[in-house]
Design a protein around this motif. Structure first.
Motif, mmCIF file in Angstrom:
data_model
loop_
_atom_site.group_PDB
_atom_site.id
_atom_site.type_symbol
_atom_site.label_atom_id
_atom_site.label_comp_id
_atom_site.label_asym_id
_atom_site.label_seq_id
_atom_site.Cartn_x
_atom_site.Cartn_y
_atom_site.Cartn_z
ATOM 1 N N UNK A 88 0.816 -1.225 0.000
ATOM 2 C CA UNK A 88 0.000 0.000 0.000
ATOM 3 C C UNK A 88 0.847 1.271 0.000
ATOM 4 N N UNK A 89 1.445 1.567 -1.142
ATOM 5 C CA UNK A 89 2.325 2.716 -1.301
ATOM 6 C C UNK A 89 1.649 3.765 -2.175
ATOM 7 N N UNK A 90 1.686 5.029 -1.725
ATOM 8 C CA UNK A 90 1.136 6.147 -2.484
ATOM 9 C C UNK A 90 2.181 7.259 -2.560
ATOM 10 N N UNK A 91 2.217 7.943 -3.691
ATOM 11 C CA UNK A 91 3.096 9.091 -3.858
ATOM 12 C C UNK A 91 2.259 10.356 -4.022
ATOM 13 N N UNK A 92 2.798 11.466 -3.517
ATOM 14 C CA UNK A 92 2.205 12.790 -3.731
ATOM 15 C C UNK A 92 3.282 13.673 -4.337
ATOM 16 N N UNK A 93 2.956 14.325 -5.446
ATOM 17 C CA UNK A 93 3.916 15.211 -6.088
ATOM 18 C C UNK A 93 3.239 16.505 -6.497
ATOM 19 N N UNK A 94 3.993 17.597 -6.477
ATOM 20 C CA UNK A 94 3.473 18.869 -6.978
ATOM 21 C C UNK A 94 3.707 19.001 -8.476
ATOM 22 N N UNK A 95 4.243 17.951 -9.097
ATOM 23 C CA UNK A 95 4.408 17.947 -10.545
ATOM 24 C C UNK A 95 3.042 17.892 -11.220
ATOM 25 N N UNK A 96 2.925 18.448 -12.434
ATOM 26 C CA UNK A 96 1.635 18.441 -13.129
ATOM 27 C C UNK A 96 1.292 17.048 -13.663
ATOM 28 N N UNK A 97 0.016 16.753 -13.843
ATOM 29 C CA UNK A 97 -0.396 15.418 -14.300
ATOM 30 C C UNK A 97 0.118 15.071 -15.694
ATOM 31 N N UNK A 98 0.510 16.080 -16.477
ATOM 32 C CA UNK A 98 1.090 15.797 -17.788
ATOM 33 C C UNK A 98 2.386 14.999 -17.674
ATOM 34 N N UNK A 99 2.988 14.986 -16.478
ATOM 35 C CA UNK A 99 4.235 14.246 -16.256
ATOM 36 C C UNK A 99 3.995 12.828 -15.749
ATOM 37 N N UNK A 100 2.744 12.444 -15.583
ATOM 38 C CA UNK A 100 2.439 11.142 -14.971
ATOM 39 C C UNK A 100 3.100 9.985 -15.707
ATOM 40 N N UNK A 101 3.115 10.017 -17.024
ATOM 41 C CA UNK A 101 3.712 8.933 -17.791
ATOM 42 C C UNK A 101 5.189 8.767 -17.508
ATOM 43 N N UNK A 102 5.938 9.884 -17.526
ATOM 44 C CA UNK A 102 7.373 9.820 -17.264
ATOM 45 C C UNK A 102 7.677 9.360 -15.842
ATOM 46 N N UNK A 120 -0.451 17.635 -8.954
ATOM 47 C CA UNK A 120 -1.044 18.965 -8.840
ATOM 48 C C UNK A 120 -1.217 19.545 -10.243
ATOM 49 N N UNK A 121 -2.438 19.938 -10.582
ATOM 50 C CA UNK A 121 -2.712 20.519 -11.897
ATOM 51 C C UNK A 121 -2.146 21.935 -11.922
ATOM 52 N N UNK A 122 -0.838 22.010 -12.161
ATOM 53 C CA UNK A 122 -0.080 23.231 -11.910
ATOM 54 C C UNK A 122 0.165 24.075 -13.152
ATOM 55 N N UNK A 123 -0.028 23.518 -14.341
ATOM 56 C CA UNK A 123 0.290 24.290 -15.543
ATOM 57 C C UNK A 123 -0.593 25.527 -15.684
ATOM 58 N N UNK A 124 -1.806 25.473 -15.116
ATOM 59 C CA UNK A 124 -2.685 26.637 -15.193
ATOM 60 C C UNK A 124 -2.143 27.809 -14.371
ATOM 61 N N UNK A 125 -1.152 27.520 -13.503
ATOM 62 C CA UNK A 125 -0.540 28.587 -12.703
ATOM 63 C C UNK A 125 0.631 29.253 -13.415
ATOM 64 N N UNK A 126 0.932 28.785 -14.644
ATOM 65 C CA UNK A 126 2.044 29.362 -15.401
ATOM 66 C C UNK A 126 1.579 30.602 -16.169
ATOM 67 N N UNK A 127 1.055 31.556 -15.431
ATOM 68 C CA UNK A 127 0.680 32.826 -16.047
ATOM 69 C C UNK A 127 0.748 33.918 -14.985
ATOM 70 N N UNK A 128 0.965 35.153 -15.407
ATOM 71 C CA UNK A 128 1.102 36.251 -14.441
ATOM 72 C C UNK A 128 -0.076 36.298 -13.473
#
Length: 357
Positions: A88-102, A120-128
């Motif tokens: 029962x192992x789980x990981x938490x990352x602040x990486x965006x889900x687009x990186x899930x495959x890698x 973390x769905x973080x790419x939407x934060x890549x704006x001013x």
């Protein structure tokens, strides 16, 4: 719609990928690893670092020294002693889900397949105007932990891993407090707002709290001192939170709690020496540090030291710089108190609003 969205469970900016059945029994021990700077040596504090991390190939991703071996040893020991089918192992990352495959491919290379992983769905934060939210993790991680807790309706035990480059000790302690109802709803909202948790996240966290059993699942928290924070800072979180300088120290404490065996501690030590340039002197200093901090008990030292010496991890004439303390509190295989300790295992209330780091 992006392909990853079809394969995931999305709630706000928390994205969960499931890789196995969550069929573990009540009372199960669940392991949760923060991925960034705790398992993988990654950084995404700026938009440039985030983009570089996104385009990094799976084989280019680097482990924090010894972590792959450490997780494999915990998994191996768990599988030998449990009847459940999957670790029962789980990981938490602040990486965006687009990186899930890698990232999942990297974990497969390491021979580690988690039951699930949070992104973390973080790419939407890549704006001013939203860049600050790239590194604001309290709301995201507390919500992810609460979502995970809600998937196990009965009592469970959790062992959590984080690091000191973020606020993982605060996040894990807040999560513990939320599950145990140590704060009123008004007090909890004030704390979450202090950590810039959004209203949407607060509402979700409170809803998830209502769904979860009133029970504290957190038994142990390991904090990797990635940026060299003074270990004494973590005393305010109680002795349940253990800051460690390297995977060898973590393996020694896991051995003390019977979560791995002596030969598995040796595997971690040898990985550090052969693949990451650690010297026997550094490992001996790490061992002695745990004795001085009243973490490794005399009884545990006596059990592990002969094996360490036989494998030339520790010199044959090693003498601790201070006399190790004896075990004062133990439940089953778990050590909860060593002679000479002053701090409680879990404080009644943690002072979250003042950072004496």
């Amino acid at each position: 719609m992006s392909r990853w969205k079809w394969r995931s469970e999305i709630l706000g900016d928390v994205v969960f990928f499931s890789y196995g059945e969550m069929t573990h029994q009540e009372g199960s021990e669940i392991y949760v690893w923060d991925l960034d700077k705790t398992y993988l040596d990654t950084s995404w504090q700026t938009p440039r670092e985030l983009w570089r991390t996104i385009f990094e190939k799976s084989f280019q991703k680097r482990n924090v020294p010894g972590t792959s071996t450490l997780v494999s040893c915990v998994k191996s020991h768990w599988m030998k002693n449990r009847s459940e089918e999957s670790f029962p192992l789980f990981f938490i990352t602040a990486s965006p889900p687009q990186m899930e495959g890698n990232i999942s491919e990297k974990l497969e290379i390491d021979g580690i397949l988690p039951v699930g992983m949070f992104f973390k769905d973080n790419l939407k934060n890549l704006r001013p105007g939203r860049w600050r939210r790239l590194s604001q993790q309290v709301g995201y991680k507390v919500q992810a932990l609460m979502q995970l807790r809600s998937k196990f309706p009965g009592e469970i035990t959790q062992v959590l891993w984080g690091d000191d480059s973020e606020t993982d000790a605060t996040i894990y302690s807040l999560y513990s407090d939320i599950c145990a109802r140590r704060w009123s709803e008004k007090e909890l909202i004030k704390l979450l707002k202090y950590y810039q948790v959004t209203k949407e996240q607060i509402d979700t966290i409170l809803d998830l709290q209502d769904q979860c059993l009133e029970h504290d699942p957190v038994e142990k928290v390991y904090i990797n001192l990635a940026v060299d924070t003074d270990p004494e800072y973590y005393l305010k979180f109680g002795r349940r939170v253990l800051p460690t300088y390297n995977s060898f120290q973590t393996s020694l404490d896991l051995f003390q709690d019977s979560r791995i065996q002596a030969e598995e501690v040796i595997k971690v030590a040898q990985d550090l020496m052969m693949n990451y340039g650690f010297s026997a002197d550094e490992l001996q200093s790490s061992l002695d540090d745990l004795v001085r901090r009243r973490i490794l008990a005399e009884e545990s030292l006596e059990r592990i030291l002969p094996t360490l010496q036989e494998n030339e991890v520790i010199v044959s004439d090693y003498i601790p710089s201070v006399s190790p303390g004896k075990v004062e509190s133990q439940v089953g295989d778990r050590i909860f108190g060593v002679e000479g300790e002053m701090e409680p295992w879990i404080p009644e209330q943690i002072d979250y609003l003042h950072d004496y780091r």
